[in-house]
Motif scaffolding. Structure first.
Motif, PDB file in Angstrom:
ATOM      1  N   LEU A  59       0.839  -1.203   0.000  1.00  0.00           N
ATOM      2  CA  LEU A  59       0.000   0.000   0.000  1.00  0.00           C
ATOM      3  C   LEU A  59       0.871   1.248   0.000  1.00  0.00           C
ATOM      4  O   LEU A  59       2.031   1.210   0.399  1.00  0.00           O
ATOM      5  N   LYS A  63      -2.381   6.926   0.695  1.00  0.00           N
ATOM      6  CA  LYS A  63      -3.689   6.477   0.199  1.00  0.00           C
ATOM      7  C   LYS A  63      -4.542   5.847   1.302  1.00  0.00           C
ATOM      8  O   LYS A  63      -5.685   5.490   1.083  1.00  0.00           O
ATOM      9  N   LEU A  64      -3.985   5.705   2.497  1.00  0.00           N
ATOM     10  CA  LEU A  64      -4.731   5.133   3.621  1.00  0.00           C
ATOM     11  C   LEU A  64      -5.610   6.189   4.266  1.00  0.00           C
ATOM     12  O   LEU A  64      -5.191   7.340   4.432  1.00  0.00           O
ATOM     13  N   GLU A  65      -6.814   5.809   4.642  1.00  0.00           N
ATOM     14  CA  GLU A  65      -7.743   6.702   5.335  1.00  0.00           C
ATOM     15  C   GLU A  65      -8.025   6.091   6.711  1.00  0.00           C
ATOM     16  O   GLU A  65      -8.580   5.006   6.804  1.00  0.00           O
ATOM     17  N   GLY A  77      -8.954   2.079   2.347  1.00  0.00           N
ATOM     18  CA  GLY A  77      -7.999   2.392   1.285  1.00  0.00           C
ATOM     19  C   GLY A  77      -8.232   1.503   0.086  1.00  0.00           C
ATOM     20  O   GLY A  77      -9.291   0.877  -0.059  1.00  0.00           O
ATOM     21  N   GLU A  78      -7.229   1.440  -0.755  1.00  0.00           N
ATOM     22  CA  GLU A  78      -7.321   0.608  -1.952  1.00  0.00           C
ATOM     23  C   GLU A  78      -5.959  -0.010  -2.235  1.00  0.00           C
ATOM     24  O   GLU A  78      -4.928   0.642  -2.107  1.00  0.00           O
ATOM     25  N   ARG A  79      -5.988  -1.269  -2.604  1.00  0.00           N
ATOM     26  CA  ARG A  79      -4.774  -1.979  -2.994  1.00  0.00           C
ATOM     27  C   ARG A  79      -4.887  -2.299  -4.476  1.00  0.00           C
ATOM     28  O   ARG A  79      -5.825  -2.965  -4.904  1.00  0.00           O
ATOM     29  N   ARG A 100     -10.727  -2.072  -3.199  1.00  0.00           N
ATOM     30  CA  ARG A 100     -11.016  -1.214  -2.047  1.00  0.00           C
ATOM     31  C   ARG A 100     -11.261  -2.081  -0.813  1.00  0.00           C
ATOM     32  O   ARG A 100     -11.799  -3.179  -0.924  1.00  0.00           O
ATOM     33  N   ARG A 102     -12.130  -1.862   3.688  1.00  0.00           N
ATOM     34  CA  ARG A 102     -12.570  -1.067   4.851  1.00  0.00           C
ATOM     35  C   ARG A 102     -12.658  -2.010   6.029  1.00  0.00           C
ATOM     36  O   ARG A 102     -13.380  -3.004   5.981  1.00  0.00           O
TER      37      ARG A 102
END
Length: 143
Positions: A59, A63-65, A77-79, A100, A102
């Motif tokens: 990752l 881009k991490l939330e 986030g999204e990988r 995505r 969560r």
């Protein structure tokens, strides 16, 4: 009737598999679920904080939330997929998650949402949520 003990164990394994399909495992506690998704989480406490480790290789940290709201820690986030874009690829096995994600962790009441630190290194996201000062043990002096 069963011919041997091996037949008995094979039948028990088959029945266990059927039960697992009907009644999926819920994990060790109400705060976690085994095999629930990506990233895999380890959650624990120290005397002063709640520690969350998310095992999430591949990752980008920006881009991490990470949010904390009403006692819930949310990691999203999204990988990106490692498969070549535009080419037709026949995939025989794909165990690496892409897309995505969560994850939500329920925090204990003594967590202080205003004191959260996060770092990402070597594919491990480490989140520390400090405990409220009022919940920590303190020594009372007797006069």
């Amino acid at each position: 009737m069963f011919r041997s003990s091996a037949d008995l164990f094979a039948e028990l394994n088959r029945m266990q598999s059927l039960l697992d399909q009907v009644f999926p495992s819920t994990g060790a506690s109400i705060r976690s679920q085994a095999g629930a998704g990506f990233p895999v989480l380890n959650v624990g406490t120290t005397p002063t904080a709640i520690e969350v480790q998310a095992l999430a290789p591949g990752l980008e940290a920006d881009k991490l939330e990470i949010t904390v709201d009403r006692g819930l820690l949310v990691i999203a986030g999204e990988r990106k997929s490692e498969l070549p874009a535009g080419e037709r690829t026949n995939v025989y096995a794909q165990e690496r998650f892409a897309g995505r994600f969560r994850r939500v962790v329920s925090l204990p009441e003594d967590a202080d949402p205003s004191r959260v630190d996060a770092s990402y290194r070597d594919g491990v996201l480490r989140i520390t949520v400090s405990k409220r000062e009022s919940s920590l043990p303190r020594r009372i002096e007797v006069n």
